[in-house]
Motif scaffolding. Structure first.
Motif, short mmCIF file in Angstrom:
data_model
loop_
_atom_site.label_atom_id
_atom_site.label_comp_id
_atom_site.label_asym_id
_atom_site.label_seq_id
_atom_site.Cartn_x
_atom_site.Cartn_y
_atom_site.Cartn_z
N ARG A 189 -14.77 -15.71 -5.35
CA ARG A 189 -13.38 -15.75 -5.79
C ARG A 189 -13.28 -15.44 -7.28
O ARG A 189 -12.32 -14.77 -7.73
CB ARG A 189 -12.76 -17.12 -5.48
N ALA A 190 -14.26 -15.89 -8.03
CA ALA A 190 -14.28 -15.58 -9.46
C ALA A 190 -14.47 -14.08 -9.69
O ALA A 190 -13.88 -13.50 -10.62
CB ALA A 190 -15.38 -16.37 -10.16
N GLN A 191 -15.27 -13.43 -8.84
CA GLN A 191 -15.44 -11.98 -8.95
C GLN A 191 -14.10 -11.27 -8.78
O GLN A 191 -13.79 -10.31 -9.49
CB GLN A 191 -16.44 -11.46 -7.90
N HIS A 192 -13.33 -11.71 -7.82
CA HIS A 192 -12.01 -11.11 -7.58
C HIS A 192 -11.13 -11.26 -8.82
O HIS A 192 -10.51 -10.29 -9.29
CB HIS A 192 -11.34 -11.77 -6.37
N ALA A 193 -11.10 -12.46 -9.38
CA ALA A 193 -10.28 -12.70 -10.57
C ALA A 193 -10.79 -11.91 -11.77
O ALA A 193 -9.99 -11.36 -12.55
CB ALA A 193 -10.27 -14.20 -10.88
N LYS A 202 -9.79 4.78 -12.10
CA LYS A 202 -10.37 5.15 -10.81
C LYS A 202 -10.65 3.91 -9.97
O LYS A 202 -10.43 3.91 -8.75
CB LYS A 202 -11.66 5.95 -11.01
N GLU A 203 -11.14 2.87 -10.61
CA GLU A 203 -11.47 1.66 -9.86
C GLU A 203 -10.22 0.99 -9.29
O GLU A 203 -10.27 0.36 -8.23
CB GLU A 203 -12.26 0.67 -10.73
N LYS A 204 -9.10 1.13 -9.96
CA LYS A 204 -7.86 0.54 -9.44
C LYS A 204 -7.50 1.11 -8.07
O LYS A 204 -6.87 0.44 -7.25
CB LYS A 204 -6.72 0.79 -10.42
N THR A 205 -7.90 2.33 -7.81
CA THR A 205 -7.55 2.97 -6.54
C THR A 205 -8.67 2.95 -5.52
O THR A 205 -8.44 3.30 -4.36
CB THR A 205 -7.15 4.44 -6.78
N SER A 206 -9.88 2.53 -5.92
CA SER A 206 -11.01 2.64 -4.99
C SER A 206 -11.87 1.39 -4.89
O SER A 206 -12.66 1.27 -3.94
CB SER A 206 -11.90 3.82 -5.41
N ASN A 207 -11.77 0.47 -5.82
CA ASN A 207 -12.65 -0.69 -5.80
C ASN A 207 -12.13 -1.74 -4.82
O ASN A 207 -10.95 -2.12 -4.86
CB ASN A 207 -12.77 -1.31 -7.19
N GLU A 208 -13.00 -2.20 -3.94
CA GLU A 208 -12.58 -3.14 -2.90
C GLU A 208 -12.00 -4.43 -3.47
O GLU A 208 -11.15 -5.07 -2.83
CB GLU A 208 -13.74 -3.44 -1.96
N ALA A 209 -12.42 -4.82 -4.67
CA ALA A 209 -11.88 -6.03 -5.28
C ALA A 209 -10.45 -5.82 -5.77
O ALA A 209 -9.69 -6.79 -5.90
CB ALA A 209 -12.76 -6.46 -6.45
N LEU A 255 -10.20 -7.41 -15.78
CA LEU A 255 -10.61 -6.17 -16.44
C LEU A 255 -9.59 -5.06 -16.18
O LEU A 255 -9.22 -4.31 -17.09
CB LEU A 255 -11.99 -5.75 -15.95
N ALA A 256 -9.13 -4.96 -14.93
CA ALA A 256 -8.17 -3.91 -14.59
C ALA A 256 -6.83 -4.12 -15.29
O ALA A 256 -6.14 -3.16 -15.64
CB ALA A 256 -7.96 -3.88 -13.08
N GLY A 257 -6.48 -5.39 -15.53
CA GLY A 257 -5.19 -5.68 -16.14
C GLY A 257 -5.18 -5.57 -17.65
O GLY A 257 -4.14 -5.26 -18.25
N GLU A 258 -6.34 -5.81 -18.28
CA GLU A 258 -6.37 -5.86 -19.74
C GLU A 258 -6.88 -4.58 -20.39
O GLU A 258 -6.67 -4.38 -21.59
CB GLU A 258 -7.26 -7.03 -20.19
N LEU A 259 -7.54 -3.71 -19.64
CA LEU A 259 -8.13 -2.52 -20.24
C LEU A 259 -7.38 -1.28 -19.82
O LEU A 259 -6.83 -1.20 -18.72
CB LEU A 259 -9.60 -2.41 -19.82
N PRO A 260 -7.37 -0.26 -20.68
CA PRO A 260 -6.66 0.98 -20.34
C PRO A 260 -7.34 1.75 -19.22
O PRO A 260 -8.56 1.65 -19.03
CB PRO A 260 -6.68 1.77 -21.65
N ASP A 261 -6.55 2.51 -18.47
CA ASP A 261 -7.09 3.28 -17.35
C ASP A 261 -8.19 4.23 -17.78
O ASP A 261 -9.10 4.55 -17.00
CB ASP A 261 -5.97 4.08 -16.66
N GLU A 262 -8.13 4.73 -19.02
CA GLU A 262 -9.09 5.74 -19.48
C GLU A 262 -10.44 5.13 -19.85
O GLU A 262 -11.42 5.86 -20.03
CB GLU A 262 -8.53 6.48 -20.71
#
Length: 456
Positions: free
Chosen positions: A159-163, A202-209, A168-175
């Motif tokens: 569950r911590a991995q999910h969070a 890329k991870e936002k669209t493909s990472n299972e988490a 990371l996805a929320g705080e860092l820029p897509d680039e």
């Protein structure tokens, strides 16, 4: 301007990194053979001012402590990691100026999941994150395993991995480039993914988490997909927490035929590093075959009783040196002895090489089923569940040495998914005196050859 150099450790499926600017740099999750990191810094003309660990590693021996001592670098280690050596404790939000002239700063991001103390590091240039060293948190398409620390913590860490992935996805820029340590064939990865480079976008669209509908769905899938853990992992964390000894890659003592025979008679492991075709054609009876060009460190360290002396037989001095380096990365520091050449150089005068046949699934289909033929599948349980030869016996290769007595009587045709592990298993069986045939063929040809393949 900044740079990021990748230090590949392909045999273990890992990567370390050297990142910096015009004058100074940071080494992140360096492998134990730190000469490669030092050489990378020399090519860049920079001083290694910092060494950073994302976590106390469970799958390899770190070179971080020794690199920091040799270079005088500050050693950044997550504050909550229990270690027995001086270091700079790193906490969430801490900033480290990697290269002031280039405006490079390392920002610590608490990302528990792979371990409770796991920390990622965002590399910022003039205030903008351009890359993030994610260690065993956010990998390419997946995350690091949450089951390597303590079984009772596995679901909590999942569950911590999910969070952490969502942080990371929320705080860092897509680039921002995502630069993981694990996931390129490492068993620290929860699943294998294609590709070797990615970004936050890329991870936002493909990472299972990040694509799972909710945490519960993600955790259920993650836990269901966990596979066997290499046995030597149990020794890596304590070694890293205690502080690994300096690496010694000086050549081992040379073993002559009498010493090779004596070590075999004493029950020690003598490992032939040649390719499986050469080994099957002729080898010293009683030796085991783990190809130097395969995942040598992973499979030998997984198979061998921990701490047991090992003697290496190699075709060339270069092959031996490479093998010694790779094994040291997982704590097999000093081979008891070694020899170079071939069976003619390793056998006593008048000795005859042992051998066993190799075959394909088509060869097996022409003989099986038949009285006296045993088909032994040495793949992992997750692989077998996707397809198995009807009537075959299953013992994963990493369990075979301790379960040889469970192999039924008869001629044993042993297979895996490609031929590599079958060759290892065939050598174990051959050394124990069994009549063995190594099936050196991809498993997807089993059905094509006419064998009955079913799923469990």
């Amino acid at each position: 301007m900044f740079f990021v150099d990748t230090i590949e450790v392909p045999g273990l499926g890992n990567r370390g990194y050297l990142a910096g600017g015009t004058r100074t740099a940071v080494a992140v999750d360096p492998p134990r053979d730190i000469d490669r990191v030092i050489a990378a810094a020399a090519r860049r003309g920079v001083r290694i001012a910092y060494v950073a660990e994302t976590h106390v590693h469970n799958d390899y021996v770190t070179g971080g402590l020794q690199l920091a001592r040799l270079t005088g670098a500050s050693y950044l280690v997550p504050a909550d990691a229990r270690v027995s050596f001086p270091r700079v404790p790193v906490r969430d939000g801490d900033l480290t100026a990697v290269d002031e002239e280039s405006g490079l700063v390392l920002r610590a991001l608490a990302t528990p999941g792979h371990t409770p103390h796991h920390t990622a590091y965002a590399l910022e240039e003039n205030g903008t994150a351009v890359a993030v060293f994610t260690g065993g948190s956010l990998l390419i398409g997946t995350v690091g395993r949450p089951d390597l620390v303590e079984p009772r913590l596995t679901e909590q860490l999942a569950r911590a991995q999910h969070a952490s992935a969502h942080r990371l996805a929320g705080e860092l820029p897509d680039e921002a480039a995502v630069l993981p340590t694990h996931g390129f064939g490492s068993f620290c990865s929860s699943s294998q993914q294609e590709g070797d480079s990615t970004t936050i976008g890329k991870e936002k669209t493909s990472n299972e988490a990040l694509t799972a509908p909710d945490a519960d769905t993600f955790v259920a899938g993650l836990l269901a997909g966990l596979d066997d853990v290499p046995a030597y992992y149990a020794h890596m964390g304590p070694l890293n927490a205690a502080g690994p000894a300096p690496l010694d890659l000086t050549p081992p003592a040379v073993a002559d035929p009498d010493e090779i025979a004596a070590r075999l008679a004493a029950g020690e492991w003598v490992v032939d590093l040649r390719n499986r075709v050469a080994f099957a054609s002729g080898h010293v009876a009683g030796t085991y075959n783990v190809e130097a060009e395969g995942q040598l460190a992973t499979y030998l360290a997984w198979l061998i009783p921990w701490g047991k002396p090992v003697t290496l037989l190699a075709e060339t001095p270069a092959q031996l040196a490479d093998a010694q380096r790779e094994l040291a990365r997982v704590g097999i520091d000093r081979p008891a002895a070694a020899a170079v050449g071939g069976p003619a150089d390793w056998l006593r005068p008048g000795g005859t090489p042992a051998s066993f046949p190799r075959a394909t699934f088509a060869d097996l289909a022409r003989r099986y089923p038949a009285e006296g033929i045993v088909v032994l599948d040495v793949r992992r349980a997750s692989e077998r569940a996707r397809g198995q030869v009807d009537g075959s016996v299953h013992i994963p290769v990493h369990e075979l040495h301790g379960r040889l007595r469970e192999v039924p009587d008869g001629q044993v045709w042993v297979h895996c998914g490609s031929g590599l592990r079958a060759a290892v298993a065939a050598s174990l069986l051959d050394a124990s005196g069994r009549d063995v045939v190594a099936v050196d063929d991809p498993f997807d040809r089993a059905g094509e050859a006419g064998l009955t393949v079913r799923t469990s």
